[in-house]
Design a protein around this motif. Sequence first.
Motif, PDB file in Angstrom:
ATOM      1  N   ALA A  48      40.871  28.204 140.214  1.00 21.13           N
ATOM      2  CA  ALA A  48      40.318  27.462 139.078  1.00 21.13           C
ATOM      3  C   ALA A  48      38.900  26.962 139.317  1.00 21.13           C
ATOM      4  N   ASP A  49      38.532  26.692 140.559  1.00 22.86           N
ATOM      5  CA  ASP A  49      37.175  26.213 140.827  1.00 22.86           C
ATOM      6  C   ASP A  49      36.185  27.315 140.466  1.00 22.86           C
ATOM      7  N   THR A  50      35.060  26.919 139.926  1.00 18.32           N
ATOM      8  CA  THR A  50      34.107  27.851 139.317  1.00 18.32           C
ATOM      9  C   THR A  50      33.712  29.022 140.208  1.00 18.32           C
ATOM     10  N   ALA A  51      33.290  28.752 141.426  1.00 19.87           N
ATOM     11  CA  ALA A  51      32.822  29.843 142.301  1.00 19.87           C
ATOM     12  C   ALA A  51      33.951  30.827 142.598  1.00 19.87           C
ATOM     13  N   ALA A  52      35.131  30.310 142.892  1.00 19.73           N
ATOM     14  CA  ALA A  52      36.269  31.184 143.200  1.00 19.73           C
ATOM     15  C   ALA A  52      36.670  32.004 141.975  1.00 19.73           C
ATOM     16  N   MET A  53      36.703  31.368 140.814  1.00 22.01           N
ATOM     17  CA  MET A  53      37.066  32.063 139.585  1.00 22.01           C
ATOM     18  C   MET A  53      36.039  33.134 139.241  1.00 22.01           C
ATOM     19  N   SER A  54      34.769  32.787 139.381  1.00 23.31           N
ATOM     20  CA  SER A  54      33.705  33.749 139.070  1.00 23.31           C
ATOM     21  C   SER A  54      33.808  34.986 139.939  1.00 23.31           C
ATOM     22  N   GLY A  64      29.620  30.495 133.134  1.00 21.50           N
ATOM     23  CA  GLY A  64      30.524  29.395 133.413  1.00 21.50           C
ATOM     24  C   GLY A  64      29.963  28.081 132.909  1.00 21.50           C
ATOM     25  N   GLY A  65      30.842  27.239 132.406  1.00 24.48           N
ATOM     26  CA  GLY A  65      30.456  25.903 131.987  1.00 24.48           C
ATOM     27  C   GLY A  65      31.228  24.875 132.794  1.00 24.48           C
ATOM     28  N   ASN A  66      30.528  24.075 133.570  1.00 25.56           N
ATOM     29  CA  ASN A  66      31.176  23.013 134.347  1.00 25.56           C
ATOM     30  C   ASN A  66      31.093  21.704 133.583  1.00 25.56           C
ATOM     31  N   CYS A  67      32.168  20.951 133.605  1.00 22.96           N
ATOM     32  CA  CYS A  67      32.223  19.664 132.917  1.00 22.96           C
ATOM     33  C   CYS A  67      32.414  18.569 133.966  1.00 22.96           C
ATOM     34  N   VAL A  68      31.440  17.668 134.065  1.00 17.03           N
ATOM     35  CA  VAL A  68      31.540  16.527 134.978  1.00 17.03           C
ATOM     36  C   VAL A  68      31.496  15.251 134.144  1.00 17.03           C
ATOM     37  N   VAL A  69      32.253  14.251 134.588  1.00 14.95           N
ATOM     38  CA  VAL A  69      32.335  12.991 133.858  1.00 14.95           C
ATOM     39  C   VAL A  69      31.604  11.919 134.650  1.00 14.95           C
ATOM     40  N   VAL A  70      30.698  11.235 133.976  1.00 12.14           N
ATOM     41  CA  VAL A  70      29.876  10.209 134.618  1.00 12.14           C
ATOM     42  C   VAL A  70      29.981   8.904 133.832  1.00 12.14           C
ATOM     43  N   SER A  71      29.600   7.820 134.505  1.00 12.36           N
ATOM     44  CA  SER A  71      29.605   6.527 133.823  1.00 12.36           C
ATOM     45  C   SER A  71      28.523   5.627 134.384  1.00 12.36           C
ATOM     46  N   LEU A 109      32.457   9.503 137.503  1.00 11.89           N
ATOM     47  CA  LEU A 109      33.664   8.721 137.293  1.00 11.89           C
ATOM     48  C   LEU A 109      34.656   9.125 138.384  1.00 11.89           C
ATOM     49  N   PRO A 110      35.329   8.171 139.033  1.00 14.37           N
ATOM     50  CA  PRO A 110      36.308   8.555 140.053  1.00 14.37           C
ATOM     51  C   PRO A 110      37.318   9.555 139.472  1.00 14.37           C
ATOM     52  N   MET A 111      37.629  10.586 140.252  1.00 20.01           N
ATOM     53  CA  MET A 111      38.460  11.679 139.757  1.00 20.01           C
ATOM     54  C   MET A 111      39.815  11.203 139.256  1.00 20.01           C
ATOM     55  N   ASP A 112      40.449  10.264 139.968  1.00 17.83           N
ATOM     56  CA  ASP A 112      41.760   9.802 139.514  1.00 17.83           C
ATOM     57  C   ASP A 112      41.669   9.142 138.143  1.00 17.83           C
ATOM     58  N   ARG A 113      40.593   8.442 137.900  1.00 16.92           N
ATOM     59  CA  ARG A 113      40.389   7.809 136.597  1.00 16.92           C
ATOM     60  C   ARG A 113      40.070   8.851 135.517  1.00 16.92           C
ATOM     61  N   ALA A 114      39.223   9.819 135.839  1.00 19.68           N
ATOM     62  CA  ALA A 114      38.891  10.874 134.881  1.00 19.68           C
ATOM     63  C   ALA A 114      40.143  11.643 134.470  1.00 19.68           C
ATOM     64  N   VAL A 115      40.992  11.933 135.423  1.00 18.12           N
ATOM     65  CA  VAL A 115      42.244  12.650 135.161  1.00 18.12           C
ATOM     66  C   VAL A 115      43.175  11.796 134.295  1.00 18.12           C
ATOM     67  N   ALA A 116      43.350  10.542 134.675  1.00 18.72           N
ATOM     68  CA  ALA A 116      44.262   9.662 133.944  1.00 18.72           C
ATOM     69  C   ALA A 116      43.796   9.441 132.501  1.00 18.72           C
ATOM     70  N   SER A 118      41.590  11.240 130.674  1.00 14.70           N
ATOM     71  CA  SER A 118      41.414  12.446 129.858  1.00 14.70           C
ATOM     72  C   SER A 118      42.740  13.129 129.542  1.00 14.70           C
ATOM     73  N   GLY A 119      43.756  12.902 130.375  1.00 18.19           N
ATOM     74  CA  GLY A 119      45.019  13.615 130.211  1.00 18.19           C
ATOM     75  C   GLY A 119      44.918  15.053 130.670  1.00 18.19           C
ATOM     76  N   MET A 120      43.913  15.331 131.504  1.00 23.05           N
ATOM     77  CA  MET A 120      43.670  16.691 131.999  1.00 23.05           C
ATOM     78  C   MET A 120      43.749  16.710 133.515  1.00 23.05           C
ATOM     79  N   GLU A 121      43.914  17.896 134.074  1.00 22.76           N
ATOM     80  CA  GLU A 121      44.023  18.055 135.522  1.00 22.76           C
ATOM     81  C   GLU A 121      42.649  18.132 136.184  1.00 22.76           C
ATOM     82  N   HIS A 122      42.609  17.683 137.438  1.00 25.17           N
ATOM     83  CA  HIS A 122      41.401  17.843 138.254  1.00 25.17           C
ATOM     84  C   HIS A 122      41.082  19.330 138.332  1.00 25.17           C
TER      85      HIS A 122
END
Length: 180
Positions: A48-54, A64-71, A109-116, A118-122
């Motif tokens: 699933a990680d971009t480089a491996a998938m590519s 590829g489009g990468n989505c990062v969450v910031v605050s 944004l801390p990954m655990d918070r972004a996951v919680a 967004s309702g999406m997986e890391h």
Amino acid sequence: MTLPSLPTLQSLPAVERPELVAPPVAAALAGWSGAGEVAVVAIDPDLADTAAMSEAYDVPMTAGGNCVVVSGSRGGEERVAACVVRADTRADVNTLVRKLLDVRKCSFLPMDRAVAESGMEHGGITPLGLPTGWRVLVHDALLDEPLVVLGSGVRRSKLLVPGRLLADLPGAEVVAGLGR
């Protein structure tokens, strides 16, 4: 209408396959006028990680489009944004995004918070179906791509979206030079 496709993966209509995407993504697709042009493809979740998938599926990094969450915060108010950039670039978080959010400091944004929240997986967070109140900043360079591979909210699949449709994502703000 022809669905976007990749030669190495089977494209399926995303609106007809909600089991292949995270629940918030399925809900967003159901209410988005552009959803009929979006495909979903099943992949190996270990890739699933971009480089491996590519590499595994012969997808150019420019597609590829990468989505990062910031605050950041200003006056005690937190401001959150999802930044979608072309995979061969990095989001200009410390200068451009910080200024767009009008904050002194911008952090991932801390990954655990972004996951919680967004309702999406890391590794699967995508700009479609994000919480209300999160800004969606889209790298202008992605709009010129005939096909953009995005997360689907889960690691076991990807969305295939015509680049021009990214400007029409709910809440999307196209930002020149977001990726550098």
